[in-house]
Enzyme design. Sequence first.
Site, mmCIF file in Angstrom:
data_model
loop_
_atom_site.group_PDB
_atom_site.id
_atom_site.type_symbol
_atom_site.label_atom_id
_atom_site.label_comp_id
_atom_site.label_asym_id
_atom_site.label_seq_id
_atom_site.Cartn_x
_atom_site.Cartn_y
_atom_site.Cartn_z
ATOM 1 N N ASP A 1 14.712 -0.033 0.537
ATOM 2 C CA ASP A 1 15.379 -0.301 1.811
ATOM 3 C C ASP A 1 16.412 -1.394 1.588
ATOM 4 O O ASP A 1 17.519 -1.139 1.146
ATOM 5 C CB ASP A 1 14.328 -0.665 2.861
ATOM 6 C CG ASP A 1 14.907 -0.907 4.241
ATOM 7 O OD1 ASP A 1 16.083 -0.588 4.465
ATOM 8 O OD2 ASP A 1 14.183 -1.430 5.118
ATOM 9 N N GLY B 1 16.099 -3.740 -0.646
ATOM 10 C CA GLY B 1 16.142 -3.952 -2.094
ATOM 11 C C GLY B 1 15.496 -5.242 -2.558
ATOM 12 O O GLY B 1 15.409 -5.505 -3.750
ATOM 13 N N LEU B 2 15.027 -6.036 -1.618
ATOM 14 C CA LEU B 2 14.463 -7.344 -1.970
ATOM 15 C C LEU B 2 13.199 -7.212 -2.818
ATOM 16 O O LEU B 2 13.028 -7.903 -3.816
ATOM 17 C CB LEU B 2 14.121 -8.121 -0.695
ATOM 18 C CG LEU B 2 15.314 -8.436 0.211
ATOM 19 C CD1 LEU B 2 14.851 -8.747 1.623
ATOM 20 C CD2 LEU B 2 16.111 -9.593 -0.367
ATOM 21 N N LYS C 1 0.821 -1.204 0.000
ATOM 22 C CA LYS C 1 0.000 0.000 0.000
ATOM 23 C C LYS C 1 0.862 1.264 0.000
ATOM 24 O O LYS C 1 0.363 2.349 -0.265
ATOM 25 C CB LYS C 1 -0.870 0.023 1.280
ATOM 26 C CG LYS C 1 -1.763 -1.171 1.450
ATOM 27 C CD LYS C 1 -2.414 -1.087 2.853
ATOM 28 C CE LYS C 1 -2.970 -2.425 3.253
ATOM 29 N NZ LYS C 1 -3.453 -2.389 4.647
ATOM 30 N N LYS D 1 16.908 4.500 1.556
ATOM 31 C CA LYS D 1 17.633 4.551 2.826
ATOM 32 C C LYS D 1 19.119 4.621 2.547
ATOM 33 O O LYS D 1 19.625 3.971 1.641
ATOM 34 C CB LYS D 1 17.292 3.338 3.688
ATOM 35 C CG LYS D 1 15.963 3.536 4.368
ATOM 36 C CD LYS D 1 15.817 2.746 5.630
ATOM 37 C CE LYS D 1 14.369 2.842 6.069
ATOM 38 N NZ LYS D 1 14.003 1.776 7.010
ATOM 39 N N ASP E 1 7.391 3.105 -2.517
ATOM 40 C CA ASP E 1 7.592 4.123 -1.487
ATOM 41 C C ASP E 1 9.057 4.230 -1.087
ATOM 42 O O ASP E 1 9.610 5.306 -1.036
ATOM 43 C CB ASP E 1 6.694 3.850 -0.258
ATOM 44 C CG ASP E 1 6.835 2.434 0.299
ATOM 45 O OD1 ASP E 1 7.611 1.621 -0.256
ATOM 46 O OD2 ASP E 1 6.163 2.124 1.296
HETATM 47 P P1 IMP Z 1 12.931 -3.867 1.006
HETATM 48 O O1 IMP Z 1 12.514 -5.095 0.274
HETATM 49 O O2 IMP Z 1 13.686 -4.114 2.261
HETATM 50 O O3 IMP Z 1 13.621 -2.852 0.115
HETATM 51 O O4 IMP Z 1 11.621 -3.230 1.588
HETATM 52 C C1 IMP Z 1 10.754 -2.589 0.826
HETATM 53 C C2 IMP Z 1 9.439 -2.350 1.514
HETATM 54 O O5 IMP Z 1 9.472 -2.412 2.946
HETATM 55 C C3 IMP Z 1 9.027 -0.947 1.191
HETATM 56 O O6 IMP Z 1 8.329 -0.907 -0.019
HETATM 57 C C4 IMP Z 1 8.177 -0.571 2.386
HETATM 58 O O7 IMP Z 1 6.840 -0.941 2.174
HETATM 59 C C5 IMP Z 1 8.747 -1.359 3.528
HETATM 60 N N1 IMP Z 1 9.668 -0.522 4.320
HETATM 61 C C6 IMP Z 1 11.003 -0.588 4.361
HETATM 62 N N2 IMP Z 1 11.525 0.340 5.175
HETATM 63 C C7 IMP Z 1 10.473 1.034 5.674
HETATM 64 C C8 IMP Z 1 10.367 2.168 6.579
HETATM 65 O O8 IMP Z 1 11.343 2.729 7.099
HETATM 66 N N3 IMP Z 1 9.103 2.579 6.833
HETATM 67 C C9 IMP Z 1 8.002 2.015 6.298
HETATM 68 N N4 IMP Z 1 8.061 0.975 5.437
HETATM 69 C C10 IMP Z 1 9.286 0.483 5.132
HETATM 70 MG MG MG Z 2 6.175 -1.039 -0.002
#
Ligand code: IMP
Ligand code: MG
Length: 181
Positions: free
Chosen positions: A101, A103-104, A41, A129, A98
């Site tokens: 983070d 990157g997964l 979302k 980040k 959004d």
């Molecule tokens: P990744 O796969 O770790 O890059 O995470 C991506 C997803 O995790 C993002 O699209 C967000 O929905 C959620 N996410 C990661 N970090 C944050 C944060 O600091 N606040 C809120 N949602 C986050």
């Molecule tokens: Mg997300």
Amino acid sequence: MEPIAEILYTEEEIRKRVQELAAQISKDYQDKNLLLVGILKGSFIFLADLCRQIAFPCKIDFVAVSSYGMRAESSGVVRIIMDTRESLEQKDVLIVDDIYDRGLTLNYLKENFLTRRPASVKICALLKKELSQEVKVKIDYLGFKVPNKFIVGYGLDFAEEFRNLKYIASLKDEYIKEKMK
Ligand code: IMP
Ligand code: MG
């Protein structure tokens, strides 16, 4: 307890940056078959503002992936819970997320979308980040960098709250600890 540690970007700063991103995207995609795919979302407010600043009519779709739920740390497993309704074939797909983070999520979706015979796949992320990328993914359009804190507002949540904040902010560590007890 006051949950917000610091306001990182105000409503006005976000508005200006979204306008700049949309101008660049409008220029790059003017002769293309643009399909914006928002990741639910977290991207819903960003996508809503971004798409209204794009200079020509374009298609919009969404995917939903497995989320963090109540936890502030990702499980590391990405799953598509709701797929696009539009076919991606021949489309110039721009994934809208959004935050980049670990990157997964973005890496998984980009690889997955590339198997569906699109004309192209690029990524637009509102936030990145500063330190945490485990998986390198090319972000073609980036809004802002943020510190390695937990970020909320303008679509981003902590345990489904704070999405409706008009600004982007970091949460207090004590608040997160308190909530996760
Ligand atoms: P990744 O796969 O770790 O890059 O995470 C991506 C997803 O995790 C993002 O699209 C967000 O929905 C959620 N996410 C990661 N970090 C944050 C944060 O600091 N606040 C809120 N949602 C986050
Ligand atoms: Mg997300």
